[in-house]
Write a protein that holds these residues in place. Structure first.
Motif, PDB file in Angstrom:
ATOM      1  N   ASN A 214       2.202   0.949  11.575  1.00  0.00           N
ATOM      2  CA  ASN A 214       2.823  -0.025  10.675  1.00  0.00           C
ATOM      3  C   ASN A 214       1.889  -0.422   9.542  1.00  0.00           C
ATOM      4  O   ASN A 214       2.333  -0.653   8.415  1.00  0.00           O
ATOM      5  N   ILE A 215       0.590  -0.486   9.833  1.00  0.00           N
ATOM      6  CA  ILE A 215      -0.370  -0.828   8.783  1.00  0.00           C
ATOM      7  C   ILE A 215      -0.390   0.276   7.722  1.00  0.00           C
ATOM      8  O   ILE A 215      -0.494   0.004   6.525  1.00  0.00           O
ATOM      9  N   ALA A 216      -0.261   1.534   8.156  1.00  0.00           N
ATOM     10  CA  ALA A 216      -0.195   2.636   7.184  1.00  0.00           C
ATOM     11  C   ALA A 216       1.000   2.466   6.263  1.00  0.00           C
ATOM     12  O   ALA A 216       0.981   2.833   5.090  1.00  0.00           O
ATOM     13  N   PHE A 217       2.068   1.897   6.820  1.00  0.00           N
ATOM     14  CA  PHE A 217       3.306   1.691   6.084  1.00  0.00           C
ATOM     15  C   PHE A 217       3.149   0.565   5.063  1.00  0.00           C
ATOM     16  O   PHE A 217       3.844   0.524   4.057  1.00  0.00           O
ATOM     17  N   GLU A 218       2.243  -0.373   5.379  1.00  0.00           N
ATOM     18  CA  GLU A 218       2.225  -1.636   4.635  1.00  0.00           C
ATOM     19  C   GLU A 218       1.008  -1.845   3.739  1.00  0.00           C
ATOM     20  O   GLU A 218       1.016  -2.715   2.882  1.00  0.00           O
ATOM     21  N   THR A 219      -0.078  -1.083   3.953  1.00  0.00           N
ATOM     22  CA  THR A 219      -1.287  -1.348   3.160  1.00  0.00           C
ATOM     23  C   THR A 219      -1.806  -0.056   2.535  1.00  0.00           C
ATOM     24  O   THR A 219      -1.281   1.025   2.774  1.00  0.00           O
ATOM     25  N   GLY A 220      -2.895  -0.182   1.789  1.00  0.00           N
ATOM     26  CA  GLY A 220      -3.536   0.981   1.176  1.00  0.00           C
ATOM     27  C   GLY A 220      -4.410   1.729   2.176  1.00  0.00           C
ATOM     28  O   GLY A 220      -4.654   1.248   3.290  1.00  0.00           O
ATOM     29  N   LEU A 221      -4.900   2.905   1.776  1.00  0.00           N
ATOM     30  CA  LEU A 221      -5.632   3.781   2.692  1.00  0.00           C
ATOM     31  C   LEU A 221      -6.940   3.158   3.174  1.00  0.00           C
ATOM     32  O   LEU A 221      -7.238   3.183   4.376  1.00  0.00           O
ATOM     33  N   ALA A 222      -7.736   2.582   2.274  1.00  0.00           N
ATOM     34  CA  ALA A 222      -9.042   2.059   2.677  1.00  0.00           C
ATOM     35  C   ALA A 222      -8.870   0.950   3.711  1.00  0.00           C
ATOM     36  O   ALA A 222      -9.527   0.937   4.762  1.00  0.00           O
TER      37      ALA A 222
END
Ligand code: HXC
Length: 259
Positions: A214-222
């Motif tokens: 879900n974090i991949a869905f919601e934030t940037g790569l770093a």
């Protein structure tokens, strides 16, 4: 606990939730949201339950959208003052344990948006997805314009939202909206099989894996990579990590406690 608009049953460690307004194609009224929120909260709070499946009753629909009959007489002030649809975030999306949407038939408007709130979607070959709100003079209000775009990209999301057309199961799979298609008659069994597999995994690891994706869905790569590393490091402190790795080395199945 009993509910008016959904059915809930526990099958070992799997909670099966069924939208149960087949006469209205499982349209998502405020009452459905209230029931679903209570059911997901109960699921999250029950340590015996490790995965959930959400499906629709009847073979025609998963859910044909937010309840139009409930919205027809509301004005803008009603929607604003009631912060209409905000409860889906707190009551459904906030669920920390994994759950799968098993989509049969129509998943339109809020129905498509609800399916996209799941960790992943298994579709029956009969499934049809769409965001037809434009035809009602409105637009998606439960995350459709955002989650659909992230799932299938701008071109197809624009196509779906602007034309209001439906997308069949095969197109949905090609576009990355659903993880796989199964024959309609096997949908529930297949989803329950996946859920049982997930339920046998170390529960905290399941929750963390969900949070990471879900974090991949919601934030940037770093930010995502940093969060992944930290969450990974936290998981290594669990008893289930020790058990999982020891069981591998000892060539036996792991027995997981959820700690
Ligand atoms: C309330 C609904 C409904 C809905 C169907 N029904 N969808 N009731 N809200 N979203 C009811 C019908 O009124 C009817 O009950 C019964 O379910 C069966 O539907 P039919 O239309 O007779 O079935 P059929 O001819 O097979 O057509 C199926 C359908 C059609 C193509 C799915 O029902 C349809 O287009 N539904 C609306 C889809 C839609 O626009 N969804 C987006 C809603 S807006 P009665 O008792 O009347 O016969 C949304 C987000 C809004 O989700 C955000 C805005 C702020």
């Amino acid at each position: 606990m009993t509910y008016d608009t959904i059915l809930v049953e526990q099958r070992d460690a799997v909670t099966l939730i069924t939208l149960n307004r087949p006469q209205a194609l499982n349209a998502l009224s405020s009452h459905v949201l209230k029931d679903l929120s209570a059911a997901f909260a109960a699921y999250d709070a029950d340590p015996s339950q490790r995965c959930a499946v959400l499906t629709g009753s009847g073979d025609k629909a998963f859910a044909a959208g937010a309840d139009i009959k409930e919205m027809v007489d509301k004005d803008a002030a009603d929607f604003f003052l009631q912060d209409f649809f905000s409860g889906w975030q707190t009551g459904v999306v906030a669920t920390r344990k994994p759950w799968i949407a098993a989509v049969n038939g129509f998943a339109l408007g809020g129905g498509c948006e609800l399916a996209m709130m799941a960790d992943y979607i298994i579709a029956a070959d009969s499934a049809r997805f769409g965001q037809p709100e434009i035809k009602l003079g409105v637009a998606p209000g439960m995350g459709g314009s955002q989650r659909l775009t992230r799932a299938v990209g701008k071109a197809k999301a624009m196509d779906m939202c602007l034309t209001g057309r439906m997308m069949g199961a095969e197109e949905a799979e090609r576009a990355g909206l659903v993880s796989r298609i199964v024959p309609a008659a096997e949908l529930l069994d297949e989803a329950l099989k996946d859920a049982a597999l997930i339920a046998a995994m170390p529960p905290m690891a399941a929750m963390v894996n969900k949070e990471m994706v879900n974090i991949a869905f919601e934030t940037g790569l770093a930010q995502g990579l940093l969060t992944e590393r930290r969450l990974f490091q936290i998981l290594t402190a669990t008893e289930d990590k020790k058990e999982g790795m020891t069981a591998f080395v000892e060539k036996r199945p792991g027995v997981f406690k959820g700690r």
